[in-house]
Scaffold this motif. Structure first.
Motif, mmCIF file in Angstrom:
data_model
loop_
_atom_site.group_PDB
_atom_site.id
_atom_site.type_symbol
_atom_site.label_atom_id
_atom_site.label_comp_id
_atom_site.label_asym_id
_atom_site.label_seq_id
_atom_site.Cartn_x
_atom_site.Cartn_y
_atom_site.Cartn_z
ATOM 1 N N THR A 81 17.703 -14.401 -0.740
ATOM 2 C CA THR A 81 17.917 -14.168 0.821
ATOM 3 C C THR A 81 17.673 -12.896 1.060
ATOM 4 N N ILE A 82 17.665 -12.630 2.558
ATOM 5 C CA ILE A 82 17.654 -11.360 3.324
ATOM 6 C C ILE A 82 18.301 -10.484 2.682
ATOM 7 N N GLU A 83 19.802 -10.652 2.627
ATOM 8 C CA GLU A 83 20.829 -9.923 2.064
ATOM 9 C C GLU A 83 20.314 -9.350 0.573
ATOM 10 N N GLN A 84 20.120 -10.368 -0.322
ATOM 11 C CA GLN A 84 19.925 -9.980 -1.664
ATOM 12 C C GLN A 84 18.603 -8.942 -1.735
ATOM 13 N N ARG A 85 17.545 -9.532 -0.852
ATOM 14 C CA ARG A 85 16.522 -8.484 -0.833
ATOM 15 C C ARG A 85 16.781 -7.101 -0.637
ATOM 16 N N VAL A 86 17.697 -6.951 0.325
ATOM 17 C CA VAL A 86 18.199 -5.505 0.819
ATOM 18 C C VAL A 86 18.825 -4.955 -0.464
ATOM 19 N N GLU A 87 19.708 -5.603 -0.831
ATOM 20 C CA GLU A 87 20.567 -5.185 -2.109
ATOM 21 C C GLU A 87 19.573 -4.689 -3.450
ATOM 22 N N HIS A 88 18.671 -5.752 -3.603
ATOM 23 C CA HIS A 88 17.540 -5.486 -4.764
ATOM 24 C C HIS A 88 17.022 -4.273 -4.329
ATOM 25 N N LYS A 89 16.435 -4.120 -3.413
ATOM 26 C CA LYS A 89 15.661 -2.957 -2.755
ATOM 27 C C LYS A 89 16.418 -1.616 -3.030
ATOM 28 N N THR A 90 17.655 -1.670 -2.802
ATOM 29 C CA THR A 90 18.625 -0.473 -2.975
ATOM 30 C C THR A 90 18.665 -0.229 -4.404
ATOM 31 N N LEU A 91 18.557 -1.259 -5.244
ATOM 32 C CA LEU A 91 18.928 -1.117 -6.728
ATOM 33 C C LEU A 91 17.546 -0.499 -7.376
ATOM 34 N N VAL A 92 16.541 -0.831 -6.796
ATOM 35 C CA VAL A 92 15.336 -0.389 -7.109
ATOM 36 C C VAL A 92 15.088 1.080 -6.832
ATOM 37 N N LEU A 93 15.411 1.305 -5.531
ATOM 38 C CA LEU A 93 15.418 2.843 -5.197
ATOM 39 C C LEU A 93 16.489 3.700 -6.099
ATOM 40 N N GLU A 94 17.299 3.212 -6.414
ATOM 41 C CA GLU A 94 18.206 3.908 -7.251
ATOM 42 C C GLU A 94 17.696 4.116 -8.484
ATOM 43 N N LEU A 95 17.026 3.126 -9.144
ATOM 44 C CA LEU A 95 16.259 3.089 -10.600
ATOM 45 C C LEU A 95 15.423 4.311 -10.465
ATOM 46 N N LYS A 96 14.527 4.097 -9.658
ATOM 47 C CA LYS A 96 13.291 4.886 -9.306
ATOM 48 C C LYS A 96 14.002 6.752 -9.429
ATOM 49 N N ARG A 98 16.711 7.641 -10.852
ATOM 50 C CA ARG A 98 17.194 7.968 -11.853
ATOM 51 C C ARG A 98 16.120 8.155 -13.033
ATOM 52 N N GLN A 99 15.104 7.319 -12.709
ATOM 53 C CA GLN A 99 13.849 7.698 -13.838
ATOM 54 C C GLN A 99 13.276 8.974 -13.552
ATOM 55 N N ALA A 100 13.308 9.548 -12.252
ATOM 56 C CA ALA A 100 12.714 10.966 -12.047
ATOM 57 C C ALA A 100 13.830 11.693 -12.455
ATOM 58 N N ASP A 101 15.121 11.578 -12.264
ATOM 59 C CA ASP A 101 16.031 12.766 -12.553
ATOM 60 C C ASP A 101 16.327 12.751 -14.142
ATOM 61 N N GLU A 102 16.272 11.665 -14.798
ATOM 62 C CA GLU A 102 16.451 11.628 -16.247
ATOM 63 C C GLU A 102 15.557 11.116 -17.050
ATOM 64 N N PRO A 103 14.336 11.571 -17.185
ATOM 65 C CA PRO A 103 13.050 10.891 -17.704
ATOM 66 C C PRO A 103 13.183 10.617 -19.260
#
Length: 119
Positions: A81-96, A98-103
């Protein structure tokens, strides 16, 4: 939802998706159609299966497509759903982030949170 599946004017979409699912050793009854208007780009394909158990099994096995030659650029994701897409996008941004901060750590999304473990 199936992304990256080539689009032809005289395509038999049901056969293409059935062949893709056979690569995952799945043969469910399906309903398929492309989403959006034809603009020259590859449109996503919405695939409907009979039960959520089958859908989860297909999503679980979808990583195997990367090892095939014909479907290595195809990926499968759940319809959100649109809400789930927004939540998933937030998670992906957080993932990226963390990947940059803690390689030195391995990061992944599980459930609704970003997890980190030592490599």
């Amino acid at each position: 939802m199936v992304f990256g599946l080539e689009e032809n004017q005289d395509e038999n979409l049901g056969d293409k998706v059935s062949e893709l699912l056979l690569q995952l050793n799945e043969k469910p009854k399906i309903e398929v159609f492309r989403i959006g208007s034809s603009t020259g780009k590859m449109r996503p394909v919405k695939v409907t299966v009979g039960s959520s158990v089958i859908a989860r099994e297909i999503l679980r096995k979808s990583k195997q497509l990367k090892t095939t030659t014909k479907f290595q650029s195809v990926y499968i994701s759940p319809d959100r759903t649109i809400e789930q897409r927004v939540e998933h996008k937030t998670l992906v941004l957080e993932l990226k982030r963390r990947q940059a901060d803690e390689p030195t750590k391995r990061h992944y999304i599980k459930g609704n949170c970003v997890c980190s473990v030592e490599k």
